[in-house]
Scaffold this motif. Structure first.
Motif, PDB file in Angstrom:
ATOM      1  N   TYR A   3       0.834  -1.200   0.000  1.00 12.60           N
ATOM      2  CA  TYR A   3       0.000   0.000   0.000  1.00 12.60           C
ATOM      3  C   TYR A   3       0.871   1.254   0.000  1.00 12.60           C
ATOM      4  CZ  TYR A   3      -4.349  -2.403   1.251  1.00 12.60           C
ATOM      5  OH  TYR A   3      -5.467  -3.172   1.256  1.00 12.60           O
ATOM      6  N   LEU A   6      -1.336   6.971   0.772  1.00 10.17           N
ATOM      7  CA  LEU A   6      -2.662   7.441   0.352  1.00 10.17           C
ATOM      8  C   LEU A   6      -3.669   6.285   0.326  1.00 10.17           C
ATOM      9  CD1 LEU A   6      -4.551   9.658  -0.685  1.00 10.17           C
ATOM     10  CD2 LEU A   6      -3.724   9.151  -2.984  1.00 10.17           C
ATOM     11  N   GLN A   7      -3.262   5.146  -0.214  1.00 11.13           N
ATOM     12  CA  GLN A   7      -4.167   3.991  -0.278  1.00 11.13           C
ATOM     13  C   GLN A   7      -4.535   3.506   1.127  1.00 11.13           C
ATOM     14  OE1 GLN A   7      -1.529   1.676  -2.734  1.00 11.13           O
ATOM     15  NE2 GLN A   7      -2.990   1.717  -4.453  1.00 11.13           N
ATOM     16  N   GLU A   9      -4.537   5.334   3.888  1.00 12.79           N
ATOM     17  CA  GLU A   9      -5.423   6.341   4.467  1.00 12.79           C
ATOM     18  C   GLU A   9      -6.844   6.179   3.936  1.00 12.79           C
ATOM     19  OE1 GLU A   9      -5.930  11.086   4.026  1.00 12.79           O
ATOM     20  OE2 GLU A   9      -3.918  10.415   4.572  1.00 12.79           O
ATOM     21  N   GLN A  10      -6.992   5.997   2.643  1.00 16.91           N
ATOM     22  CA  GLN A  10      -8.318   5.820   2.050  1.00 16.91           C
ATOM     23  C   GLN A  10      -9.002   4.558   2.579  1.00 16.91           C
ATOM     24  OE1 GLN A  10     -10.006   8.012   0.140  1.00 16.91           O
ATOM     25  NE2 GLN A  10      -8.298   9.393   0.471  1.00 16.91           N
ATOM     26  N   ALA A  11      -8.238   3.493   2.773  1.00 21.07           N
ATOM     27  CA  ALA A  11      -8.804   2.246   3.304  1.00 21.07           C
ATOM     28  C   ALA A  11      -9.343   2.459   4.723  1.00 21.07           C
ATOM     29  CB  ALA A  11      -7.754   1.141   3.287  1.00 21.07           C
ATOM     30  N   ILE A  13     -10.266   5.370   6.065  1.00 18.43           N
ATOM     31  CA  ILE A  13     -11.424   6.263   5.972  1.00 18.43           C
ATOM     32  C   ILE A  13     -12.659   5.467   5.598  1.00 18.43           C
ATOM     33  CG2 ILE A  13     -12.461   8.144   4.622  1.00 18.43           C
ATOM     34  CD1 ILE A  13      -9.605   9.382   4.500  1.00 18.43           C
ATOM     35  N   HIS A  14     -12.530   4.601   4.612  1.00 23.83           N
ATOM     36  CA  HIS A  14     -13.656   3.771   4.177  1.00 23.83           C
ATOM     37  C   HIS A  14     -14.139   2.869   5.314  1.00 23.83           C
ATOM     38  CE1 HIS A  14     -16.272   1.456   1.608  1.00 23.83           C
ATOM     39  NE2 HIS A  14     -15.665   0.343   2.028  1.00 23.83           N
ATOM     40  N   GLU A  17     -16.003   4.935   7.858  1.00 24.32           N
ATOM     41  CA  GLU A  17     -17.310   5.352   7.333  1.00 24.32           C
ATOM     42  C   GLU A  17     -18.308   4.203   7.368  1.00 24.32           C
ATOM     43  OE1 GLU A  17     -16.340   9.089   4.377  1.00 24.32           O
ATOM     44  OE2 GLU A  17     -16.162   7.075   3.536  1.00 24.32           O
ATOM     45  N   TYR A  23     -16.411  11.414   7.781  1.00 24.78           N
ATOM     46  CA  TYR A  23     -15.071  11.912   7.476  1.00 24.78           C
ATOM     47  C   TYR A  23     -15.122  13.387   7.088  1.00 24.78           C
ATOM     48  CZ  TYR A  23     -10.756  12.823   4.960  1.00 24.78           C
ATOM     49  OH  TYR A  23      -9.578  13.371   4.541  1.00 24.78           O
ATOM     50  N   ASP A  25     -12.227  16.299   5.919  1.00 27.92           N
ATOM     51  CA  ASP A  25     -10.843  16.604   5.601  1.00 27.92           C
ATOM     52  C   ASP A  25     -10.325  17.649   6.581  1.00 27.92           C
ATOM     53  OD1 ASP A  25      -8.502  17.886   4.390  1.00 27.92           O
ATOM     54  OD2 ASP A  25      -9.012  16.738   2.601  1.00 27.92           O
TER      55      ASP A  25
END
Length: 83
Positions: A3, A6-7, A9-11, A13-14, A17, A23, A25
């Motif tokens: 990873y 960024l990937q 962090e996005q994982a 966040i998802h 959620e 979320y 920013d």
């Protein structure tokens, strides 16, 4: 699988959620300064929602206890706050 930051962090966040967290920013948050980590108004709102009988002096005491922990030893400060 490897990873990028960024990937990852996005994982996260998802994942949060899907657990019902909203979320926002960090750039969209209103802060006194960029050095301010604790959003005191959010903490006050949370505490009053959770503990509606808190008096103002108790609320200020709790917020100040968290806000003014020594940064010289982060481990001990975090241990004190979270235990």
């Amino acid at each position: 699988m490897k990873y990028t930051e960024l990937q990852l962090e996005q994982a996260f966040i998802h994942l949060l959620e899907t657990e019902g967290y909203h979320y926002i920013d960090g750039k969209e948050l209103s802060r006194v300064s960029n050095q301010e980590v604790l959003i005191k108004e959010d903490l006050r709102s949370f505490l009053l929602n959770r503990y509606p009988d808190l008096e103002e002096i108790e609320l200020e005491s709790i917020v100040n206890e968290i806000a003014f922990q020594s940064a010289s030893n982060l481990y001990d400060s975090n241990k004190y706050i979270y235990l």
